[in-house]
Design an enzyme around this catalytic site. Sequence first.
Site, PDB file in Angstrom:
ATOM      1  CD  GLU A   5      -3.580  -6.166   2.910  1.00  0.00           C
ATOM      2  OE1 GLU A   5      -4.506  -5.456   3.354  1.00  0.00           O
ATOM      3  OE2 GLU A   5      -2.372  -5.921   3.082  1.00  0.00           O
ATOM      4  CD  GLU A  37      -3.195  -1.080   1.975  1.00  0.00           C
ATOM      5  OE1 GLU A  37      -3.246  -0.228   2.870  1.00  0.00           O
ATOM      6  OE2 GLU A  37      -4.114  -1.915   1.773  1.00  0.00           O
TER       7      GLU A  37
END
Length: 514
Positions: free
Chosen positions: A308, A177
């Site tokens: 994820e 991220e």
Amino acid sequence: MSSSTARLVVDLDVTGPKINRHLYGHFAEHLGRCIYGGFWVGEDSPIPNVGGIRSDVVDALRALRIPNLRWPGGCFADEYHWRDGIGPREQRPTMINTHWGDVEENNHFGTHEFMTLCELLGAEPYVNGNVGSGTVQEMSEWVEYLTRDGDSPMVRLRRANGRDRPWRVPFWGIGNEAWGCGGNMRPEAYADLARRYATFCRDHGDNRLYRIAAGAADDDLAWTRALMEAVSCLGCAPEPRGIFQAISFHYYSFAGDAIGKGSATEFGEDQYYATMAKAADIDRVIAGHVAVMDSYDPQRRIGLVCDEWGTWWAVEPGTHPGFLYQQNTLRDALVAGVHFDIFHKHAARLQMANIAQTVNVLQAMILTGDDGSMVLTPTYHVFEMNQGHQDAWQLPVHVIDGPSARSVGGAQLNTLSASASLKDGRALISVSNLDLDSDAVLTFDLRGRQVTGVRGRVLTADKPQAHNTSLAPDVVRPTALESAYAAGTLTVELPRHSFGTLELTLSGGGETVG
Ligand code: AHR
């Protein structure tokens, strides 16, 4: 009670792409009680363990044949310094886990413990390196420590810590991220860093790294485009540069318009359908990333990875807000069923997916208690029932005359979701009836192969809020699903809010690839 009908056509001899078993991957972060208390209890614990790793958790996950495990984060990966987690445990430095609870991390679970866990699980390691607060040298040396043989500074360090042979590490994450907790970067800045870090993550000996660049949030296609431009250019090269081999994205499901809001167990009909619509929308998100990637890489040499995914609810009352501990109901199981149907559909480009997270965090397979108890969640059972899709050939399923789509907010939700695959003379059909009020009478028109046996199973309960606890561990568990088969037609009645699987034994024919 009302019921609906649908006809589903499956050509058992016309297959699509292979469903990579890594779509059934997992994720374990240093977050709350995932590692500590979930996997790791320490060698002195009264809870049965192998070298500090919980035996009951390992046994339960082995039954799922989990193909890979991503570690150590998540956001934690970008503040983790691997050298803190090697050597004698009592001498390891501590640190503050600033992302997750601002608690002290003692580093007792580190590189060697993770690799042992993977060996016990029979899972392939997916190590996520630190770009946000680390260095190229630090990441490069971690790869060397793990995978190099012969003699080198990192090999000598590994041997001093008791491991002679290198490990095999197939999957490597270049940060996490990067648009957020991994460094708040802009896409072009991260794309350049990904090229640089990936360059120094070497293939030592015969270990081949599948380097995964940290990708988009949801449908941020600009991020994916920037990463594709880092390895290719529109129409100008026959194949992408081999700097990194895959690009990830993350996608969470929830009921409202903000992540983490809403109870895991107390929800109404509107929140249930909003969750299902959000889960089903991952189809559009994946299709968007695939379209961008196809324009740069029509040969599909770069993989798409959803490392994820899962539901994200408010934490259970009384638990640490930073530990992301949530219960898991039949609703969560149906989210998993819908996701897997969509993952199978995109199997040509989607090479890996990782549920967040395996134990005690977000949409977990397993919940453990401090008293040593262990509970299998409804989501666990979906992974177990769907095992046969791993490395199987996708079979397209055509839903004909199905129930009409339901309007949810601005979206149209198909309340019937299905997918199928073929492997070793068997076909596996998965099907979810998301409707809260109507059972579904399903007629499968099975073409191209003879069916000699059917085993049906169903996962359901009296309400979608049903869940398992240590006092009532089997409220949601699979039971037999009755079916009738004659002359190519299979009929089943799938209850409202349920997930079912049909395992077909086939006679004759090969594994034809369409
Ligand atoms: O899975 C929990 C967190 O969600 C991860 O650490 C992060 O990558 C994401 O935002």
